[in-house]
Design an enzyme around this catalytic site. Structure first.
Site, PDB file in Angstrom:
ATOM      1  N   CYS A   2       7.509  -3.522   4.089  1.00  0.00           N
ATOM      2  CA  CYS A   2       7.429  -3.422   5.544  1.00  0.00           C
ATOM      3  C   CYS A   2       8.792  -3.456   6.158  1.00  0.00           C
ATOM      4  O   CYS A   2       9.605  -2.639   5.830  1.00  0.00           O
ATOM      5  CB  CYS A   2       6.499  -4.488   6.059  1.00  0.00           C
ATOM      6  SG  CYS A   2       4.869  -3.984   5.599  1.00  0.00           S
ATOM      7  N   ARG A  27       4.642   0.259  10.631  1.00  0.00           N
ATOM      8  CA  ARG A  27       4.448   0.279   9.188  1.00  0.00           C
ATOM      9  C   ARG A  27       3.249  -0.551   8.748  1.00  0.00           C
ATOM     10  O   ARG A  27       2.850  -0.471   7.594  1.00  0.00           O
ATOM     11  CB  ARG A  27       5.694  -0.259   8.496  1.00  0.00           C
ATOM     12  CG  ARG A  27       6.834   0.698   8.607  1.00  0.00           C
ATOM     13  CD  ARG A  27       8.125   0.035   8.239  1.00  0.00           C
ATOM     14  NE  ARG A  27       9.138   1.034   8.025  1.00  0.00           N
ATOM     15  CZ  ARG A  27       9.741   1.263   6.874  1.00  0.00           C
ATOM     16  NH1 ARG A  27       9.446   0.544   5.824  1.00  0.00           N
ATOM     17  NH2 ARG A  27      10.637   2.193   6.759  1.00  0.00           N
ATOM     18  N   TRP A  74       4.128  -7.401   4.427  1.00  0.00           N
ATOM     19  CA  TRP A  74       2.864  -6.813   3.996  1.00  0.00           C
ATOM     20  C   TRP A  74       2.602  -7.458   2.640  1.00  0.00           C
ATOM     21  O   TRP A  74       3.209  -7.085   1.631  1.00  0.00           O
ATOM     22  CB  TRP A  74       2.997  -5.304   3.873  1.00  0.00           C
ATOM     23  CG  TRP A  74       1.704  -4.587   3.643  1.00  0.00           C
ATOM     24  CD1 TRP A  74       0.763  -4.270   4.578  1.00  0.00           C
ATOM     25  CD2 TRP A  74       1.223  -4.054   2.409  1.00  0.00           C
ATOM     26  NE1 TRP A  74      -0.271  -3.594   3.984  1.00  0.00           N
ATOM     27  CE2 TRP A  74      -0.021  -3.447   2.649  1.00  0.00           C
ATOM     28  CE3 TRP A  74       1.721  -4.049   1.102  1.00  0.00           C
ATOM     29  CZ2 TRP A  74      -0.764  -2.838   1.655  1.00  0.00           C
ATOM     30  CZ3 TRP A  74       0.978  -3.445   0.107  1.00  0.00           C
ATOM     31  CH2 TRP A  74      -0.254  -2.842   0.394  1.00  0.00           C
ATOM     32  N   ASN A  99      11.752  -6.933   0.920  1.00  0.00           N
ATOM     33  CA  ASN A  99      10.670  -5.938   0.865  1.00  0.00           C
ATOM     34  C   ASN A  99      10.533  -5.501  -0.577  1.00  0.00           C
ATOM     35  O   ASN A  99      11.544  -5.239  -1.229  1.00  0.00           O
ATOM     36  CB  ASN A  99      11.028  -4.680   1.666  1.00  0.00           C
ATOM     37  CG  ASN A  99      10.867  -4.860   3.157  1.00  0.00           C
ATOM     38  OD1 ASN A  99      11.371  -4.058   3.924  1.00  0.00           O
ATOM     39  ND2 ASN A  99      10.180  -5.899   3.569  1.00  0.00           N
ATOM     40  N   GLY A 100       9.317  -5.388  -1.055  1.00  0.00           N
ATOM     41  CA  GLY A 100       9.105  -4.905  -2.418  1.00  0.00           C
ATOM     42  C   GLY A 100       8.414  -5.942  -3.277  1.00  0.00           C
ATOM     43  O   GLY A 100       7.754  -6.848  -2.768  1.00  0.00           O
ATOM     44  N   GLU A 482      -9.007  15.419   3.866  1.00  0.00           N
ATOM     45  CA  GLU A 482      -8.111  14.776   4.824  1.00  0.00           C
ATOM     46  C   GLU A 482      -8.912  14.228   6.009  1.00  0.00           C
ATOM     47  O   GLU A 482      -8.632  13.132   6.508  1.00  0.00           O
ATOM     48  CB  GLU A 482      -7.037  15.782   5.274  1.00  0.00           C
ATOM     49  CG  GLU A 482      -6.093  15.296   6.343  1.00  0.00           C
ATOM     50  CD  GLU A 482      -5.296  14.049   5.997  1.00  0.00           C
ATOM     51  OE1 GLU A 482      -5.305  13.613   4.826  1.00  0.00           O
ATOM     52  OE2 GLU A 482      -4.687  13.474   6.917  1.00  0.00           O
ATOM     53  N   LYS A 486      -8.940  10.299   7.097  1.00  0.00           N
ATOM     54  CA  LYS A 486      -8.594   9.835   8.462  1.00  0.00           C
ATOM     55  C   LYS A 486      -9.686   8.926   9.008  1.00  0.00           C
ATOM     56  O   LYS A 486      -9.405   7.884   9.581  1.00  0.00           O
ATOM     57  CB  LYS A 486      -8.443  11.010   9.419  1.00  0.00           C
ATOM     58  CG  LYS A 486      -7.174  11.733   9.698  1.00  0.00           C
ATOM     59  CD  LYS A 486      -5.899  11.027   9.794  1.00  0.00           C
ATOM     60  CE  LYS A 486      -5.413  10.511   8.475  1.00  0.00           C
ATOM     61  NZ  LYS A 486      -4.249  10.963   7.894  1.00  0.00           N
ATOM     62  N   GLU A 489      -9.576   5.577   7.211  1.00  0.00           N
ATOM     63  CA  GLU A 489      -8.381   4.792   7.517  1.00  0.00           C
ATOM     64  C   GLU A 489      -8.478   4.081   8.856  1.00  0.00           C
ATOM     65  O   GLU A 489      -8.136   2.914   8.958  1.00  0.00           O
ATOM     66  CB  GLU A 489      -7.141   5.707   7.580  1.00  0.00           C
ATOM     67  CG  GLU A 489      -6.602   6.103   6.230  1.00  0.00           C
ATOM     68  CD  GLU A 489      -5.384   7.012   6.358  1.00  0.00           C
ATOM     69  OE1 GLU A 489      -4.404   6.767   5.661  1.00  0.00           O
ATOM     70  OE2 GLU A 489      -5.406   7.967   7.166  1.00  0.00           O
ATOM     71  N   HIS A 505     -24.980  18.882  -6.938  1.00  0.00           N
ATOM     72  CA  HIS A 505     -24.730  18.169  -8.194  1.00  0.00           C
ATOM     73  C   HIS A 505     -24.659  16.660  -7.976  1.00  0.00           C
ATOM     74  O   HIS A 505     -24.104  15.950  -8.800  1.00  0.00           O
ATOM     75  CB  HIS A 505     -23.442  18.687  -8.837  1.00  0.00           C
ATOM     76  CG  HIS A 505     -23.510  20.140  -9.175  1.00  0.00           C
ATOM     77  ND1 HIS A 505     -24.264  20.618 -10.222  1.00  0.00           N
ATOM     78  CD2 HIS A 505     -22.973  21.224  -8.565  1.00  0.00           C
ATOM     79  CE1 HIS A 505     -24.167  21.944 -10.265  1.00  0.00           C
ATOM     80  NE2 HIS A 505     -23.385  22.337  -9.264  1.00  0.00           N
ATOM     81  N   LYS A 604       2.589   1.904   6.320  1.00  0.00           N
ATOM     82  CA  LYS A 604       3.004   3.287   6.546  1.00  0.00           C
ATOM     83  C   LYS A 604       3.763   3.862   5.356  1.00  0.00           C
ATOM     84  O   LYS A 604       3.503   4.949   4.889  1.00  0.00           O
ATOM     85  CB  LYS A 604       3.879   3.330   7.798  1.00  0.00           C
ATOM     86  CG  LYS A 604       4.415   4.716   8.155  1.00  0.00           C
ATOM     87  CD  LYS A 604       3.339   5.557   8.798  1.00  0.00           C
ATOM     88  CE  LYS A 604       3.813   6.958   9.131  1.00  0.00           C
ATOM     89  NZ  LYS A 604       2.670   7.865   9.244  1.00  0.00           N
TER      90      LYS A 604
HETATM   91  N1  GLU Z   1       6.328  -9.193  -2.237  1.00  0.00           N
HETATM   92  C1  GLU Z   1       6.754  -9.871  -1.055  1.00  0.00           C
HETATM   93  C2  GLU Z   1       5.668 -10.770  -0.501  1.00  0.00           C
HETATM   94  O1  GLU Z   1       4.513 -10.643  -0.799  1.00  0.00           O
HETATM   95  C3  GLU Z   1       7.292  -8.933   0.011  1.00  0.00           C
HETATM   96  C4  GLU Z   1       6.249  -8.078   0.643  1.00  0.00           C
HETATM   97  C5  GLU Z   1       6.835  -7.079   1.645  1.00  0.00           C
HETATM   98  O2  GLU Z   1       7.468  -6.108   1.203  1.00  0.00           O
HETATM   99  O3  GLU Z   1       6.615  -7.255   2.843  1.00  0.00           O
HETATM  100  O4  GLU Z   1       5.957 -11.639   0.251  1.00  0.00           O
END
Ligand code: GLU
Length: 609
Positions: A2, A27, A74, A99-100, A482, A486, A489, A505, A604
């Protein structure tokens, strides 16, 4: 995954940081937090929920200080909660946003526990701050401690670290999650997206994989993965300042649906001349790469995957080359066969989609003749690492559910079809027809948008439904996919798409009055076949909504509502039929009262696996 924002300035930065987070809200996230340094003090505020919650908390109890970091999370490891929200701290000295995903967090956690560190959250991120704290004991600077830390991390990160005892600097590191440095006058910034920093600067340098940077008020020093000092080009941003504003629209998604005529006009600009698509649309050396292509492998995720699916029909029908389309997370983990003279095409709005990026890197190792990305983010990893890039120029897309990026991708892929087709038997007449069709798209999309009111009315029928089925044939099948995506989502209605020939089928068993069936009707040789499929649904008491050209001769009756779509040629039909389906999902979501721009659980830019 995020948002990250950081600043080193003489003025108080909390407000700048929170405004930055606001601009990254699109995001999708679950919690937010900020930490600032002031005269040897580290203070932090975190809240679950929207950035507004954080902002209100800061109004009540302001944070003072010129160096600070902020984050929207996130959750990947640990539930969304205040204790799991970033920034995380170690021993009251080190604060970190990330992030990650740190994949070896369990091992590191055990090691750090053994060293006496106590964990206050369930996140993978927390290992970073304790590691930095630990490394500082044997290194003489925060920079050196972070460099030693990142060597031990496996996974993906964009991270920013500050130290209570040194309010002059922040250390920034990138591997797998984007970060951009923003250069100000006597103040410098960092963010996961330049959009966050547009109110304070327009000069940006993108960090590359493995880079670590030391950012102070006066200086930015960048080091590559081996610790060598490197320069990263500082560029003036072309993104407009108000890209983050909703303007007169109630939601970003609606604004972006309405921006499609302009976005498509922009993407065509300077790329078509004398009835031909210019090779330069795909980058400097594109002519050389494209002339020998005999096979195209398209890799993408989500909405971009649907754009790729439509392009497959075009590349095989009109460009005379074979084409496969695959979801990135599948392609990257299986052995695939490499055809001679293959072009790998990745499609990604952000250019940072983790699975797509990994698939592209794998394809390079496999020996693809060339790689091309269709991407909306200049300077992103996919753009930098691909041989060719088609820059979408769709403008910032803020709504999590992609709209204008999709139609612009379709336009770009249609151009690619001609650029490859002309070397494989496509006639100059056909190319001229396609380019003419491309040039009339903006006006035709404008006409399709006039269906808005009629669709708003139709959407009422869906308010109490739990399921919906979308049907299409040929290159309208990906458009049905698509449309279903949408609706899922943003309105949380379970929707599925089928190629209508598949109906008998299996899915026919689901048809009853509670299962609305949405049909996108092509106006080509498949129309008669689709009409038989429509009869199959009608015979089972299904309720149908048919989007069709008026020449297709569908008549509204008790079991079928026909929505006349402006007449258009076969090249642009998939793009034009997308518009009413976008409007339908938007209006259904409005009626259901869901969070249109930030649907639950979604982000996002998916920069994790
Ligand atoms: N993996 C981290 C968490 O869960 C970072 C998540 C993120 O990218 O916001 O806190």
């Amino acid at each position: 995954m995020c948002g990250i924002v950081g600043a080193v300035a003489q003025r108080d930065v909390a407000e700048i940081l929170v405004e930055g987070l606001r601009r990254l809200e699109y995001r999708g996230y679950d919690s937010a937090g900020v930490a600032v340094l002031n005269n040897g003090e580290l203070s932090r505020t975190r809240r679950v929920g929207k950035v507004q919650e954080l902002s209100s908390a800061l109004d009540e109890q302001p944070l003072v200080g010129g160096t600070g970091i902020a984050h929207t999370r996130w959750a990947t490891h640990g539930e969304p909660s205040e204790r799991n929200a970033h920034p995380h701290e170690s021993e009251g000295n080190i604060a970190v946003v990330h992030n990650g995903i740190i994949e070896n967090h369990n091992k590191l956690r055990e090691m750090l526990k053994g060293l006496g560190y106590r964990f206050a959250s369930d996140t993978d991120t927390e290992v970073i701050c304790h590691l930095v704290h630990h490394e500082l004991k044997s290194h003489d600077s925060l920079l050196a401690a972070v460099q030693a830390t990142v060597k031990q991390l496996e996974g993906a990160y964009g991270t920013v670290v500050i130290d209570r005892t040194d309010s002059e600097r922040m250390i920034v590191a990138r591997s797998g999650s984007p970060l951009v440095i923003g250069y100000g006058l006597g103040e410098n910034f960092v963010a996961s997206d330049q959009l966050a920093l547009l109110p304070v600067t327009r000069s940006f340098a993108f960090l590359e994989e493995g880079d670590v940077a030391e950012v102070t008020r006066r200086e930015v020093n960048i080091f590559d993965v081996d610790g060598n000092t490197v320069e990263r080009e500082v560029k003036e941003s072309e993104v407009t300042h108000d890209a983050g504003d909703k303007g007169e629209y109630r939601h970003y998604m609606l604004k972006e649906i309405y921006e499609q005529p302009t976005a498509i006009a922009h993407t065509l600009e300077g790329r078509i001349a004398a009835g031909k698509v210019l090779d330069s649309a795909f980058g400097e050396n594109a002519a050389e790469f494209l002339k020998d292509i005999k096979h195209v492998q398209i890799i993408a995720c989500g909405t971009s995957y649907h754009a790729g699916m439509a392009a497959r029909y075009w590349l095989e029908d009109w460009a005379g080359v074979s084409c496969n389309v695959e979801i990135a997370s599948e392609f990257r983990y299986r052995k695939s066969h490499l055809f001679p003279n293959s072009l790998l095409v990745t499609i990604s709005q952000s250019g940072e989609t983790a699975d797509t990026l990994a698939a592209m890197r794998l394809a390079k190792e496999m020996g693809y003749k060339a790689t091309l990305t269709i991407c909306n983010a200049p300077g992103s990893s996919l753009v930098r690492e691909s041989d060719m890039a088609y820059m979408m120029k769709a403008g910032a897309e803020i709504g999590v559910a992609s709209t204008k990026a999709f139609t612009v991708q379709l336009a770009g892929l249609l151009m690619l079809t001609t650029a490859i087709g002309r070397h494989n038997g496509m006639s100059a007449e056909m190319e001229a027809e396609i380019t003419q069709s491309l040039q009339s798209m903006p006006a035709k999309v404008e006409q399709a948008l006039s269906l808005d009111d009629a669709i708003a009315e139709l959407a009422e029928d869906f308010a109490d439904k739990h399921h919906a089925l979308f049907l299409g044939r040929g290159d309208q099948y990906p458009i049905a996919m698509e449309g279903a995506l949408k609706l899922k989502e943003i309105s949380y209605i379970h929707a599925e798409a089928y190629a209508s020939g598949e109906l008998k089928h299996g899915p026919l068993a689901l048809i009853d009055a509670d299962m609305p069936v949405i049909v996108v009707a092509p106006n080509n040789e498949l129309l008669e076949k689709l009409k038989s499929n429509v009869e199959e649904v009608r015979a089972r008491g299904g309720l149908m909504y048919v989007f069709a050209d008026k020449d297709a001769e569908f008549e509204s009756d008790d079991t079928m509502k026909v929505i006349p779509v402006p007449h258009c040629d076969e090249f642009m039909a998939p793009l034009i039929y997308t518009i009413p389906l976008q409007l339908l999902s938007y209006h259904v979501a409005l009626i259901k009262g869901t969070d249109v721009d930030q649907p639950r659980n979604l982000a996002k830019s998916v920069t994790v696996e």
